[in-house]
Design a protein around this motif. Structure first.
Motif, PDB file in Angstrom:
ATOM      1  N   LEU A  20      44.247 125.554  66.875  1.00 24.94           N
ATOM      2  CA  LEU A  20      43.676 124.319  66.287  1.00 24.94           C
ATOM      3  C   LEU A  20      42.288 124.138  66.767  1.00 24.94           C
ATOM      4  O   LEU A  20      42.094 124.338  67.868  1.00 24.94           O
ATOM      5  CB  LEU A  20      44.393 123.154  66.301  1.00 24.94           C
ATOM      6  N   SER A  21      41.528 123.717  65.820  1.00 23.54           N
ATOM      7  CA  SER A  21      40.118 123.293  66.049  1.00 23.54           C
ATOM      8  C   SER A  21      39.796 121.740  65.633  1.00 23.54           C
ATOM      9  O   SER A  21      40.488 121.606  64.435  1.00 23.54           O
ATOM     10  CB  SER A  21      38.982 124.344  65.447  1.00 23.54           C
ATOM     11  N   CYS A  22      39.064 121.460  66.450  1.00 25.50           N
ATOM     12  CA  CYS A  22      38.368 119.818  65.991  1.00 25.50           C
ATOM     13  C   CYS A  22      36.998 119.801  65.920  1.00 25.50           C
ATOM     14  O   CYS A  22      36.368 119.870  67.131  1.00 25.50           O
ATOM     15  CB  CYS A  22      39.201 119.154  66.866  1.00 25.50           C
ATOM     16  N   ALA A  23      36.462 119.781  64.706  1.00 27.30           N
ATOM     17  CA  ALA A  23      34.888 119.644  64.851  1.00 27.30           C
ATOM     18  C   ALA A  23      34.608 118.148  65.060  1.00 27.30           C
ATOM     19  O   ALA A  23      35.040 117.092  64.447  1.00 27.30           O
ATOM     20  CB  ALA A  23      34.396 120.312  63.510  1.00 27.30           C
ATOM     21  N   ALA A  24      33.659 117.916  65.967  1.00 28.39           N
ATOM     22  CA  ALA A  24      33.270 116.602  66.178  1.00 28.39           C
ATOM     23  C   ALA A  24      31.926 116.216  66.080  1.00 28.39           C
ATOM     24  O   ALA A  24      31.005 117.281  66.356  1.00 28.39           O
ATOM     25  CB  ALA A  24      33.574 116.313  67.743  1.00 28.39           C
ATOM     26  N   SER A  25      31.688 115.194  65.616  1.00 26.41           N
ATOM     27  CA  SER A  25      30.269 114.891  65.109  1.00 26.41           C
ATOM     28  C   SER A  25      29.807 113.588  65.942  1.00 26.41           C
ATOM     29  O   SER A  25      29.081 112.745  65.793  1.00 26.41           O
ATOM     30  CB  SER A  25      30.097 114.688  63.788  1.00 26.41           C
ATOM     31  N   LEU A  26      30.563 113.494  67.120  1.00 26.84           N
ATOM     32  CA  LEU A  26      30.155 112.458  68.232  1.00 26.84           C
ATOM     33  C   LEU A  26      28.935 112.786  68.938  1.00 26.84           C
ATOM     34  O   LEU A  26      28.828 114.053  69.241  1.00 26.84           O
ATOM     35  CB  LEU A  26      31.445 112.071  68.967  1.00 26.84           C
ATOM     36  N   SER A  27      28.068 111.897  69.433  1.00 27.42           N
ATOM     37  CA  SER A  27      26.968 112.069  70.295  1.00 27.42           C
ATOM     38  C   SER A  27      26.731 111.169  71.099  1.00 27.42           C
ATOM     39  O   SER A  27      26.902 109.933  70.969  1.00 27.42           O
ATOM     40  CB  SER A  27      25.680 112.271  69.091  1.00 27.42           C
ATOM     41  N   PRO A  28      26.553 111.483  72.504  1.00 30.32           N
ATOM     42  CA  PRO A  28      26.645 112.771  72.829  1.00 30.32           C
ATOM     43  C   PRO A  28      28.027 113.321  73.109  1.00 30.32           C
ATOM     44  O   PRO A  28      28.879 112.425  73.647  1.00 30.32           O
ATOM     45  CB  PRO A  28      25.809 112.903  74.306  1.00 30.32           C
ATOM     46  N   SER A  29      28.308 114.496  73.057  1.00 26.07           N
ATOM     47  CA  SER A  29      29.798 114.921  73.227  1.00 26.07           C
ATOM     48  C   SER A  29      30.219 114.985  74.534  1.00 26.07           C
ATOM     49  O   SER A  29      31.560 114.520  74.776  1.00 26.07           O
ATOM     50  CB  SER A  29      29.849 116.243  72.660  1.00 26.07           C
ATOM     51  N   THR A  30      29.488 114.758  75.687  1.00 19.84           N
ATOM     52  CA  THR A  30      29.786 114.833  76.773  1.00 19.84           C
ATOM     53  C   THR A  30      30.063 113.219  77.296  1.00 19.84           C
ATOM     54  O   THR A  30      30.592 113.225  78.453  1.00 19.84           O
ATOM     55  CB  THR A  30      28.732 115.353  77.786  1.00 19.84           C
ATOM     56  N   SER A  31      29.920 112.514  76.326  1.00 15.45           N
ATOM     57  CA  SER A  31      30.479 111.018  76.719  1.00 15.45           C
ATOM     58  C   SER A  31      31.854 110.706  76.318  1.00 15.45           C
ATOM     59  O   SER A  31      32.366 109.744  76.506  1.00 15.45           O
ATOM     60  CB  SER A  31      29.317 110.165  76.129  1.00 15.45           C
ATOM     61  N   TYR A  32      32.526 111.804  75.697  1.00 16.22           N
ATOM     62  CA  TYR A  32      33.692 111.368  75.152  1.00 16.22           C
ATOM     63  C   TYR A  32      34.877 112.496  75.916  1.00 16.22           C
ATOM     64  O   TYR A  32      34.520 113.515  76.249  1.00 16.22           O
ATOM     65  CB  TYR A  32      33.802 111.628  73.834  1.00 16.22           C
ATOM     66  N   ALA A  33      35.935 111.784  76.350  1.00 16.22           N
ATOM     67  CA  ALA A  33      37.209 112.268  76.718  1.00 16.22           C
ATOM     68  C   ALA A  33      38.020 112.592  75.374  1.00 16.22           C
ATOM     69  O   ALA A  33      37.714 112.003  74.639  1.00 16.22           O
ATOM     70  CB  ALA A  33      38.016 111.703  77.502  1.00 16.22           C
TER      71      ALA A  33
ATOM     72  N   LEU B 181      28.775 122.391  73.759  1.00 16.01           N
ATOM     73  CA  LEU B 181      27.567 122.905  72.788  1.00 16.01           C
ATOM     74  C   LEU B 181      27.859 122.978  71.289  1.00 16.01           C
ATOM     75  O   LEU B 181      26.971 122.691  70.456  1.00 16.01           O
ATOM     76  CB  LEU B 181      27.226 124.395  73.434  1.00 16.01           C
ATOM     77  N   ALA B 182      29.120 123.411  71.166  1.00 14.97           N
ATOM     78  CA  ALA B 182      29.532 123.574  69.663  1.00 14.97           C
ATOM     79  C   ALA B 182      30.073 122.265  68.988  1.00 14.97           C
ATOM     80  O   ALA B 182      30.608 122.207  67.936  1.00 14.97           O
ATOM     81  CB  ALA B 182      30.450 124.810  69.388  1.00 14.97           C
ATOM     82  N   ASN B 183      30.381 121.207  69.973  1.00 22.01           N
ATOM     83  CA  ASN B 183      30.995 120.134  69.490  1.00 22.01           C
ATOM     84  C   ASN B 183      32.346 120.227  69.076  1.00 22.01           C
ATOM     85  O   ASN B 183      32.654 119.661  67.718  1.00 22.01           O
ATOM     86  CB  ASN B 183      30.212 119.236  68.629  1.00 22.01           C
ATOM     87  N   THR B 184      33.146 121.215  69.643  1.00 23.68           N
ATOM     88  CA  THR B 184      34.349 121.476  69.087  1.00 23.68           C
ATOM     89  C   THR B 184      35.477 121.551  70.349  1.00 23.68           C
ATOM     90  O   THR B 184      35.232 121.768  71.262  1.00 23.68           O
ATOM     91  CB  THR B 184      34.228 123.033  68.414  1.00 23.68           C
ATOM     92  N   LEU B 185      36.570 121.126  69.924  1.00 24.25           N
ATOM     93  CA  LEU B 185      37.782 120.761  70.598  1.00 24.25           C
ATOM     94  C   LEU B 185      39.001 121.865  70.224  1.00 24.25           C
ATOM     95  O   LEU B 185      39.037 122.114  68.888  1.00 24.25           O
ATOM     96  CB  LEU B 185      38.501 119.478  70.549  1.00 24.25           C
ATOM     97  N   TYR B 186      39.757 122.325  70.973  1.00 19.47           N
ATOM     98  CA  TYR B 186      40.589 123.460  70.686  1.00 19.47           C
ATOM     99  C   TYR B 186      41.944 123.062  71.118  1.00 19.47           C
ATOM    100  O   TYR B 186      42.102 122.750  72.316  1.00 19.47           O
ATOM    101  CB  TYR B 186      40.090 124.832  71.044  1.00 19.47           C
ATOM    102  N   LEU B 187      43.057 123.643  70.534  1.00 21.85           N
ATOM    103  CA  LEU B 187      44.354 123.569  71.129  1.00 21.85           C
ATOM    104  C   LEU B 187      44.994 125.086  70.839  1.00 21.85           C
ATOM    105  O   LEU B 187      45.065 125.409  69.536  1.00 21.85           O
ATOM    106  CB  LEU B 187      45.319 122.607  70.499  1.00 21.85           C
ATOM    107  N   GLN B 188      45.054 125.929  71.789  1.00 20.78           N
ATOM    108  CA  GLN B 188      45.717 127.096  71.591  1.00 20.78           C
ATOM    109  C   GLN B 188      47.043 126.887  71.984  1.00 20.78           C
ATOM    110  O   GLN B 188      47.754 126.558  73.192  1.00 20.78           O
ATOM    111  CB  GLN B 188      45.158 128.141  72.862  1.00 20.78           C
ATOM    112  N   MET B 189      47.956 127.359  70.579  1.00 18.79           N
ATOM    113  CA  MET B 189      49.668 126.935  71.194  1.00 18.79           C
ATOM    114  C   MET B 189      50.266 128.248  71.027  1.00 18.79           C
ATOM    115  O   MET B 189      49.942 129.096  69.922  1.00 18.79           O
ATOM    116  CB  MET B 189      49.900 126.090  69.673  1.00 18.79           C
ATOM    117  N   ASN B 190      50.940 128.521  72.030  1.00 22.46           N
ATOM    118  CA  ASN B 190      51.644 129.948  72.024  1.00 22.46           C
ATOM    119  C   ASN B 190      52.976 129.866  72.122  1.00 22.46           C
ATOM    120  O   ASN B 190      53.724 128.558  72.456  1.00 22.46           O
ATOM    121  CB  ASN B 190      51.373 130.645  73.311  1.00 22.46           C
TER     122      ASN B 190
END
Length: 124
Positions: free
Chosen positions: A20-33, A75-84
């Motif tokens: 899964l991917s999550c594209a984020a438009s939050l700025s700056p991304s490093t301010s968010y958990a 850098l890409a403002n993207t969160l991922y979830l790899q599910m196996n």
């Protein structure tokens, strides 16, 4: 369109993998958990995995520990979830969430931004 947008949900078989991917438009991304939650039919939304602002600390629900991996690319403002090794009990709508601050938490009430979700269905 909100600041978070999930993608990658699909219908798969037991044992398959998905990312899964999550594209984020939050700025700056490093301010968010950030975190992933999921909600199955008839059940409450539950914490799946969380990651701190710079990606060097993660948390997992016991039910997914060892099978799922959360990661982020600031850098890409993207969160991922790899599910196996997916199981039928992983079937749910998966939500991406963000909170102002450096550390993630399993408590949904501390997240101020949510995506609309992406459906994951695992068949036996």
């Amino acid at each position: 369109q909100g600041p978070l947008r999930e993608s990658g949900g699909s219908s798969v078989q037991t044992g398959d993998s998905l990312r899964l991917s999550c594209a984020a438009s939050l700025s700056p991304s490093t301010s968010y958990a950030m975190a992933w939650f999921r909600e199955a039919p008839g059940k409450e939304r539950e914490f799946v995995a969380g990651i701190n602002f710079n990606g060097d600390s993660t948390k997992y629900a016991d039910s997914v520990q060892g099978r799922f991996t959360i990661s982020r690319d600031n850098l890409a403002n993207t969160l991922y979830l790899q599910m196996n090794a997916l199981k039928p009990e992983d079937t749910a709508v998966y939500y991406c969430a963000a909170r102002w601050g450096t550390v993630s938490t399993p408590l949904s009430r501390y997240y101020s931004s949510w995506g609309l979700g992406t459906q994951v269905t695992v068949s036996s």
